[in-house]
Design an enzyme around this catalytic site. Sequence first.
Site, PDB file in Angstrom:
ATOM      1  N   GLU A 156       4.352  -9.369 -22.470  1.00 55.44           N
ATOM      2  CA  GLU A 156       3.484 -10.066 -23.436  1.00 55.44           C
ATOM      3  C   GLU A 156       2.504 -11.051 -22.815  1.00 55.44           C
ATOM      4  OE1 GLU A 156       6.760  -9.615 -23.802  1.00 55.44           O
ATOM      5  OE2 GLU A 156       6.749  -8.171 -25.460  1.00 55.44           O
ATOM      6  N   ARG A 214       7.649   3.765 -28.987  1.00 55.73           N
ATOM      7  CA  ARG A 214       7.740   4.279 -27.607  1.00 55.73           C
ATOM      8  C   ARG A 214       7.516   5.784 -27.556  1.00 55.73           C
ATOM      9  NH1 ARG A 214      11.928   0.358 -24.418  1.00 55.73           N
ATOM     10  NH2 ARG A 214      12.176  -1.167 -26.053  1.00 55.73           N
ATOM     11  N   THR A 245       1.776  -1.292 -30.130  1.00 51.24           N
ATOM     12  CA  THR A 245       2.517  -2.460 -29.636  1.00 51.24           C
ATOM     13  C   THR A 245       3.293  -2.167 -28.351  1.00 51.24           C
ATOM     14  OG1 THR A 245       3.900  -4.305 -30.330  1.00 51.24           O
ATOM     15  CG2 THR A 245       4.631  -2.114 -30.991  1.00 51.24           C
ATOM     16  N   ASP A 293       6.696 -10.399 -35.015  1.00 48.52           N
ATOM     17  CA  ASP A 293       5.508 -10.205 -34.169  1.00 48.52           C
ATOM     18  C   ASP A 293       4.559  -9.040 -34.497  1.00 48.52           C
ATOM     19  OD1 ASP A 293       7.525  -8.495 -33.286  1.00 48.52           O
ATOM     20  OD2 ASP A 293       7.557  -9.204 -31.221  1.00 48.52           O
ATOM     21  N   GLU A 349      11.745   1.495 -32.619  1.00 49.09           N
ATOM     22  CA  GLU A 349      11.631   1.715 -31.174  1.00 49.09           C
ATOM     23  C   GLU A 349      11.186   3.141 -30.867  1.00 49.09           C
ATOM     24  OE1 GLU A 349      11.742  -0.544 -28.949  1.00 49.09           O
ATOM     25  OE2 GLU A 349      12.923  -2.202 -29.772  1.00 49.09           O
TER      26      GLU A 349
END
Length: 640
Positions: A532, A269, A618, A398, A265
């Site tokens: 998404e 981010r 992503t 994913d 994360e």
Amino acid sequence: MTTPALLPLSGRRIPPLNLGPPSFPHHRATLRLSEKFILLLILSAFITLCFGAFFFLPDSSKHKRFDLGLEDVLIPHVDAKGAKSSGVFLIHGPDEHRHREEEERLRNKIRADHEKALEEAKEKLRKSREEIRAEIQTEKNKVVQEMKIKEKKPLPPVPIPNLVGINGGDPEDNDIREKREKIKEMMKHAWDNYRTYGWGHNELRPIARKGHSTNIFGSSQMGATIVDALDTLYIMGLHAEFLDGQRWIEDNLDFSVNSEVSVFEVNIRFIGGLLAAYYLSGEEIFKIKAVQLAEKLLPAFNTPTGIPWAMVNLKSGVGRNWGWASAGSSILAEFGTLHMEFVHLSYLTGDLVYYKKVMHIRKLLQKMDRPNGLYPNYLNPRTGRWGQYHTSVGGLGDSFYEYLLKAWLMSDKTDHEARRMYDDAVEAIEKHLIKKSRGGLVFIGEWKNGHLEKKMGHLACFAGGMFALGADGSRMDKAGHYLELGAEIARTCHESYDRTALKLGPESFKFDGAVEAVAVRQAEKYYILRPEVIETYWYLWRFTHDPRYRQWGWEAALAIEKYCRVSGGFSGVKDVYSSIPTHDDVQQSFFLAETLKYLYLLFSGDDLLPLDHWVFNTEAHPLPVLHLANTTLSGNPAVR
Ligand code: DMJ
């Protein structure tokens, strides 16, 4: 009562020092102090004696130096006949005199040093507690200042890639321009409320109007929303807000905290967000912060296999995995979603350490057997063996697939190994996981313990965009097929939105008999402002210009505005099938980073962040393609 003062050797009064708790009797503190002082004197005398002895005793330590084979470099001890002494310390004639002089000089120096240290100790004891505190504070300030100077030190310059289309995208059509303006207004609403009620916290509680955080960000306030939102603010032309965020980062974003964060994360981010902000704005501070953070993540890779832990403590560097993960495993989508950012870090710093870490992961994965050609979601970082055989293109799997494709795109299509791995993986996914429902909806199921679960997560809806993005360059020229597959996934995910009361998609939906694209369990009916589905609409819009994608995107924007907007920001909802929404009171940072960015891009011209120059990580942070034609990263002149 007055306290008896000490009369030390120097004859000057030393005021008593009271460092004990407030209730501690004053004279006892004084007594302790005098004892300490005497001990200090004894200790000093002892040290002097030791030093003296050291120089008078036969020199056994020098024998050790010979053992190390450094005698020629350190002291060339030669006997009277000119032969090497082979370890025996021989002194003769004028040499002896010289040595005595040298010893005398050293003895005097030790005596002087000792007296100086004694004086300094006495001086310290004469000072009041306040004076000592002030001195400590001054020292601390000095260290902080030095650290700040070090932090601001620019990194070695590298040729910045060609940055095409960081502004613009103004639509010609009035209706589209108005829609784009509306999305920008939504961004302002989300940002302004975070600015007012959650500033510096990781996220916002828009109803309680206060800060919010989850364990992925650790225990400290790292301003996740600020870092995640920066590039969206930039491309929307919200420059005052961008500058406000930049100042907060300059003054407050500190990674030397005792806090355990999610490596994945924080990478997607924070590092992704900072790198994108750096490329868009050219502000050096973002690059410096990204590198500082990356250094803190490196200890996570200290495992027997080099597969990183899921979490790492930024201060101690101690890593561990999630308690819920199968048999102590690391997660495919987590350790497999570092490549883009780490390659950019190596590019920008000239330090190959980041590149090597992610290439090591890739090599290890290549060597492993894969059941049915599929990658299981769990891998044990101690043993290097797969955990539970669960494969998913949604949560846990994913973005691993996404990063294989994007590694190829980001390398200016030169990283053929990544493309090959992506093609192999997609073929296995198509064969084993992608099915068509009775009603004709194409969906991606999950492979669990030897059978296919006919359930698709909201997260898996990103794959529609991925298939479209990977169409060009696919094996046996199946571009048309993959574009079509992407469009089918987009249609299915749109259905999952359309079949709800709020026109917002559930977290997960089933294909079971009569049930199609609908959540069955209460726990799967929530919508947390995820991007998404809109992400997939945007990619398909860019590749097809089919107006249905703008129309579907607009439907989603209106539903978010109607059901998720509250006066203090935007909130997720707990049940998309209930016409009266119950809010979860969280404004996720990815809502600003991704959902609103993809909506804005959907209503912008293709000249804004064109896909042949930019690759989105992503978390929707755009990173430029690195045109390293015919060379590996280590051959890049930018890498020293
Ligand atoms: C984002 O943080 C990223 O897109 C990640 O890859 C998975 N999901 C969230 C948003 O839903």
